[in-house]
Design a protein around this motif. Structure first.
Motif, PDB file in Angstrom:
ATOM      1  N   ARG A 264      26.878  36.498  39.720  1.00 45.21           N
ATOM      2  CA  ARG A 264      27.975  37.470  39.681  1.00 45.21           C
ATOM      3  C   ARG A 264      28.315  37.971  41.077  1.00 45.21           C
ATOM      4  N   ASP A 265      29.577  37.791  41.456  1.00 43.08           N
ATOM      5  CA  ASP A 265      30.076  38.289  42.730  1.00 43.08           C
ATOM      6  C   ASP A 265      31.131  39.365  42.480  1.00 43.08           C
ATOM      7  N   VAL A 266      31.174  40.337  43.385  1.00 48.73           N
ATOM      8  CA  VAL A 266      32.192  41.389  43.335  1.00 48.73           C
ATOM      9  C   VAL A 266      33.011  41.305  44.615  1.00 48.73           C
ATOM     10  N   ASP A 267      34.335  41.223  44.470  1.00 52.65           N
ATOM     11  CA  ASP A 267      35.209  41.197  45.638  1.00 52.65           C
ATOM     12  C   ASP A 267      35.421  42.613  46.152  1.00 52.65           C
ATOM     13  N   LEU A 268      35.413  42.760  47.472  1.00 50.82           N
ATOM     14  CA  LEU A 268      35.618  44.059  48.109  1.00 50.82           C
ATOM     15  C   LEU A 268      36.934  44.037  48.879  1.00 50.82           C
ATOM     16  N   ARG A 269      37.778  45.050  48.678  1.00 51.48           N
ATOM     17  CA  ARG A 269      38.972  45.261  49.494  1.00 51.48           C
ATOM     18  C   ARG A 269      38.705  46.521  50.308  1.00 51.48           C
ATOM     19  N   ILE A 270      38.727  46.404  51.629  1.00 52.65           N
ATOM     20  CA  ILE A 270      38.246  47.481  52.500  1.00 52.65           C
ATOM     21  C   ILE A 270      39.377  47.993  53.379  1.00 52.65           C
ATOM     22  N   SER A 271      39.541  49.307  53.412  1.00 55.61           N
ATOM     23  CA  SER A 271      40.545  49.961  54.249  1.00 55.61           C
ATOM     24  C   SER A 271      39.863  50.987  55.138  1.00 55.61           C
ATOM     25  N   VAL A 272      40.158  50.947  56.438  1.00 52.73           N
ATOM     26  CA  VAL A 272      39.611  51.903  57.408  1.00 52.73           C
ATOM     27  C   VAL A 272      40.776  52.610  58.090  1.00 52.73           C
ATOM     28  N   LEU A 273      40.743  53.954  58.089  1.00 53.32           N
ATOM     29  CA  LEU A 273      41.787  54.756  58.723  1.00 53.32           C
ATOM     30  C   LEU A 273      41.164  55.721  59.720  1.00 53.32           C
ATOM     31  N   GLY A 291      36.900  44.672  35.363  1.00 51.46           N
ATOM     32  CA  GLY A 291      38.335  44.770  35.567  1.00 51.46           C
ATOM     33  C   GLY A 291      39.168  43.714  34.875  1.00 51.46           C
ATOM     34  N   LEU A 292      38.565  42.608  34.438  1.00 54.78           N
ATOM     35  CA  LEU A 292      39.327  41.528  33.806  1.00 54.78           C
ATOM     36  C   LEU A 292      39.175  41.644  32.294  1.00 54.78           C
ATOM     37  N   TRP A 293      40.243  42.063  31.623  1.00 52.89           N
ATOM     38  CA  TRP A 293      40.208  42.298  30.188  1.00 52.89           C
ATOM     39  C   TRP A 293      40.939  41.186  29.445  1.00 52.89           C
ATOM     40  N   SER A 294      40.593  41.033  28.180  1.00 51.58           N
ATOM     41  CA  SER A 294      41.348  40.143  27.293  1.00 51.58           C
ATOM     42  C   SER A 294      42.402  40.971  26.570  1.00 51.58           C
ATOM     43  N   LEU A 295      43.334  40.294  25.887  1.00 53.68           N
ATOM     44  CA  LEU A 295      44.358  41.022  25.141  1.00 53.68           C
ATOM     45  C   LEU A 295      43.745  41.905  24.061  1.00 53.68           C
ATOM     46  N   ASP A 296      42.640  41.454  23.481  1.00 56.62           N
ATOM     47  CA  ASP A 296      41.990  42.234  22.431  1.00 56.62           C
ATOM     48  C   ASP A 296      41.425  43.550  22.952  1.00 56.62           C
ATOM     49  N   GLN A 297      41.171  43.630  24.261  1.00 55.70           N
ATOM     50  CA  GLN A 297      40.600  44.844  24.844  1.00 55.70           C
ATOM     51  C   GLN A 297      41.652  45.842  25.295  1.00 55.70           C
ATOM     52  N   LEU A 333      48.903  41.853  32.774  1.00 50.96           N
ATOM     53  CA  LEU A 333      49.377  40.506  33.092  1.00 50.96           C
ATOM     54  C   LEU A 333      48.221  39.515  33.161  1.00 50.96           C
ATOM     55  N   TYR A 334      47.090  39.932  33.729  1.00 47.97           N
ATOM     56  CA  TYR A 334      45.925  39.041  33.769  1.00 47.97           C
ATOM     57  C   TYR A 334      45.442  38.717  32.359  1.00 47.97           C
ATOM     58  N   ALA A 335      45.473  39.704  31.460  1.00 53.74           N
ATOM     59  CA  ALA A 335      45.074  39.452  30.074  1.00 53.74           C
ATOM     60  C   ALA A 335      45.999  38.417  29.429  1.00 53.74           C
ATOM     61  N   MET A 336      47.286  38.506  29.724  1.00 53.43           N
ATOM     62  CA  MET A 336      48.240  37.528  29.196  1.00 53.43           C
ATOM     63  C   MET A 336      47.984  36.144  29.786  1.00 53.43           C
ATOM     64  N   PRO A 353      47.383  41.721  46.891  1.00 53.48           N
ATOM     65  CA  PRO A 353      46.692  40.435  47.069  1.00 53.48           C
ATOM     66  C   PRO A 353      46.288  39.866  45.718  1.00 53.48           C
ATOM     67  N   VAL A 354      45.621  38.685  45.747  1.00 58.32           N
ATOM     68  CA  VAL A 354      45.013  38.130  44.540  1.00 58.32           C
ATOM     69  C   VAL A 354      43.786  38.974  44.216  1.00 58.32           C
ATOM     70  N   GLU A 355      43.813  39.657  43.070  1.00 55.59           N
ATOM     71  CA  GLU A 355      42.719  40.569  42.734  1.00 55.59           C
ATOM     72  C   GLU A 355      41.569  39.845  42.045  1.00 55.59           C
ATOM     73  N   PHE A 356      41.887  38.988  41.085  1.00 62.67           N
ATOM     74  CA  PHE A 356      40.855  38.266  40.350  1.00 62.67           C
ATOM     75  C   PHE A 356      41.198  36.784  40.327  1.00 62.67           C
ATOM     76  N   HIS A 357      40.223  35.957  40.583  1.00 66.53           N
ATOM     77  CA  HIS A 357      40.431  34.511  40.566  1.00 66.53           C
ATOM     78  C   HIS A 357      40.189  33.995  39.147  1.00 66.53           C
ATOM     79  N   ILE A 358      41.166  33.262  38.613  1.00 62.14           N
ATOM     80  CA  ILE A 358      41.094  32.752  37.246  1.00 62.14           C
ATOM     81  C   ILE A 358      41.120  31.230  37.286  1.00 62.14           C
ATOM     82  N   ALA A 359      40.147  30.611  36.638  1.00 57.55           N
ATOM     83  CA  ALA A 359      40.073  29.151  36.608  1.00 57.55           C
ATOM     84  C   ALA A 359      41.293  28.568  35.891  1.00 57.55           C
ATOM     85  N   ASP A 360      41.712  27.372  36.320  1.00 57.29           N
ATOM     86  CA  ASP A 360      42.808  26.613  35.719  1.00 57.29           C
ATOM     87  C   ASP A 360      44.184  27.208  35.982  1.00 57.29           C
ATOM     88  N   ILE A 361      44.260  28.184  36.889  1.00 55.13           N
ATOM     89  CA  ILE A 361      45.546  28.774  37.264  1.00 55.13           C
ATOM     90  C   ILE A 361      45.684  28.680  38.783  1.00 55.13           C
TER      91      ILE A 361
END
Length: 560
Positions: A264-273, A291-297, A333-336, A353-361
């Motif tokens: 299991r990997d978690v992507d980090l988006r980092i902002s420094v001000l 963060g990645l839900w199915s339509l049923d959720q 939209l990701y659920a769809m 940006p691309v938030e979650f990588h989905i196989a076959d897309i």
């Protein structure tokens, strides 16, 4: 989990060191607590902003005394009994040792296995007391955080009382690679992931830097960091995100991947001000498991799930998810997309940006420096044989025009837009300059949504509701609603996880006839309701009536 048989609707108050010692001397006499002065809720709240109602309710529920930590001298030998990591996890501070007993102030002594763990760590028998969350945090910061930070500063060879002056690039690189700094940053990220946080905030102040987690859309303070260590921690985060260590005057953005375990990997988006007292950092955690839900959720009704399935079954047309920033549009939209990829079709996305990588897309990311924008990507998409196109956001007329063209030429197009209701989506597109006849021919459906915080089922109590709120939302004076008062499961927030509340407007022939140059959003809204749409406000009130959310949450997300 009460230490004695004393019960009272009015808990006693231990306001200083002498009161705690006297209480321990009398323990476990059932009248030991009764000999201490009782305090009612109004008197407790009058003690300060940190004397909140949840602490009082916890003391009442468990039959335990309340304690004010600002008047207590904490014994060093008591602090040594509980390691800092366990103190933070249990939100507990050992105070005094008297006659084989140790008084421990806790935010919630009733949390599962809390006293068992404390008794395992300590030779003395644990006597729990209840303190407010703010006082517990302040005591942990004073007694644990400061001691740890001073020891780490000495280990790093920096002045423990130093300021936040930015180190030069060479020194910043050295600090970023030091083992204690690496371990601290790793532990903070791992803890945030374990607690389902969506963001980590590092907020510099005049005296220290606060570390906060955003959990279920609430910012929760978790640690106070020494000013001397702030540059080292920021440097480590910059190294993770491949940022410029020598730049301290301009904002920087970056990304990294954090490995939770072998699978299991978690992507980090980092902002420094750059801020007044040092560099401010926010780390967004993109955890597929959370963060990645199915339509049923998503919480769709059976009727709306059928309407959404009908829209996804179309060979062409446009579906829009709308709402303010952070309302879960991308999640929908990701659920769809997860549902659509089950078919033998070609799906292309352009995101920023691309938030979650989905196989076959096939997913692409906006690169403005290279001239790769939403509009330019979509022009090229049409030559890449797509069946479904997902566009992260329609921001301007150029993108809107190409989206409509795509929807009209045999492609199912999914995208997002910033509007407050489903009906105002039509008027917003018309304001961008979209031709009404193109919109009539292409728009399939619009889902306007918000994310609501679900009431924690472990600490639900009856919710007091303001008469003005009842009147405005048109709920009866005799209707009962529930709110969470805060417990161990929900991190003291009273809410646990989130769910979408939405309105789904399907473009029927009647609604299509209303899409004209001077379209009236109110008329569109009324027609959609006649066609079966449940408005967001009414959907939220229905959730409040079922006890899923509080009425205050329904009031917060209402759409007018």
């Amino acid at each position: 989990m009460r230490p004695n048989n004393h019960t009272s609707t009015v808990p006693p108050l231990l306001a200083d060191t002498a009161a705690i010692d006297a209480y321990l001397h009398g323990y476990p006499d059932v009248f030991a607590a009764a000999r201490q002065p009782p305090v009612d809720l109004a008197a407790w709240q009058a003690l300060g902003e940190d004397a909140g109602e949840p602490a009082y309710a916890t003391a009442q529920r468990l039959g335990l005394p309340l304690v004010r930590l600002d008047g207590v001298e904490i014994a060093p030998e008591a602090i040594d009994l509980v390691p800092s990591q366990m103190a933070r996890r249990l939100r507990a501070v050992p105070l005094r040792i008297v006659g084989g007993l140790v008084a421990v102030a806790m935010e919630d002594p009733g949390m599962p296995d809390a006293q068992v763990l404390l008794n395992f760590l300590s030779r003395e028998r644990v006597v729990p007391l209840v303190a407010s969350p703010m006082q517990i945090r302040d005591a942990i910061a004073r007694r644990y955080d400061q001691a740890e930070d001073q020891a780490m500063a000495r280990q790093l060879g920096i002045d423990p009382k130093g300021g936040t002056d930015a180190p030069d690039e060479r020194e910043a690189h050295r600090l970023a690679l030091e083992k204690p700094v690496v371990h601290m940053v790793h532990a903070l990220i791992a803890d945030a992931v374990a607690r389902r946080a969506s963001d980590i905030h590092l907020r510099p102040g005049e005296d220290a830097a606060d570390v906060l987690y955003r959990i279920d859309d609430e910012l929760l303070p978790v640690r106070r960091l020494s000013r001397a260590l702030l540059p080292a921690v920021v440097s480590r985060i910059k190294v993770l995100a491949s940022m410029n260590l020598a730049e301290h005057r301009r904002p920087q953005d970056g990304r990294a991947t954090f490995q939770v375990d072998d699978t299991r990997d978690v992507d980090l988006r980092i902002s420094v001000l750059p801020a007044v007292f040092g560099e401010s950092v926010v780390v967004r955690l993109l955890d597929t498991a959370e963060g990645l839900w199915s339509l049923d959720q998503l919480g769709l009704t059976d009727a709306d799930r059928q309407r959404l399935d009908d829209a996804m079954a179309r060979s062409h047309g446009m579906f829009l998810a709308t709402g303010p920033t952070g309302c879960g549009k991308s999640t929908t939209l990701y659920a769809m997309l997860l549902e659509l990829r089950k078919q033998r079709i070609n799906v292309l996305t352009i995101e920023d940006p691309v938030e979650f990588h989905i196989a076959d897309i096939q997913q692409m990311q906006v690169n403005r420096a290279a001239g790769f924008t939403f509009a330019t990507a979509m022009r090229n998409f049409l030559r890449h044989d797509p069946d479904v196109i997902m566009v992260g956001e329609i921001r301007d007329r150029e993108t809107a025009d190409i989206a409509l063209e795509s929807a009209l030429t045999g492609h199912l197009l999914l995208s997002t837009l910033h509007t407050n209701t489903a009906a105002t989506t039509v008027t917003r597109l018309l304001d961008l300059g979209v031709e009404p006849y193109l919109l009539r021919a292409s728009l399939l459906a619009v889902m306007s949504q918000r994310l609501v915080r679900l009431t924690c089922p472990q600490c639900r109590v009856v919710e007091p509701v303001d008469a003005h709120v009842r009147e405005t939302l048109e709920v009866g004076t005799d209707e009962v609603f529930h709110v969470g008062q805060g417990c161990h499961q929900c991190e003291g927030l009273g809410v646990f996880r989130r769910q979408a509340v939405y309105e789904l407007m399907v473009v029927s022939p009647r609604i299509r006839r209303l899409i004209v140059a001077d379209a009236d959003a109110d008329a569109l809204h009324s027609a959609a309701i006649d066609e079966g749409m449940v408005p967001i406000t009414q959907a939220a009130i229905a959730m409040a009536r079922s006890g899923t959310i509080s009425l205050a949450e329904a009031w917060r997300v209402r759409a007018e």
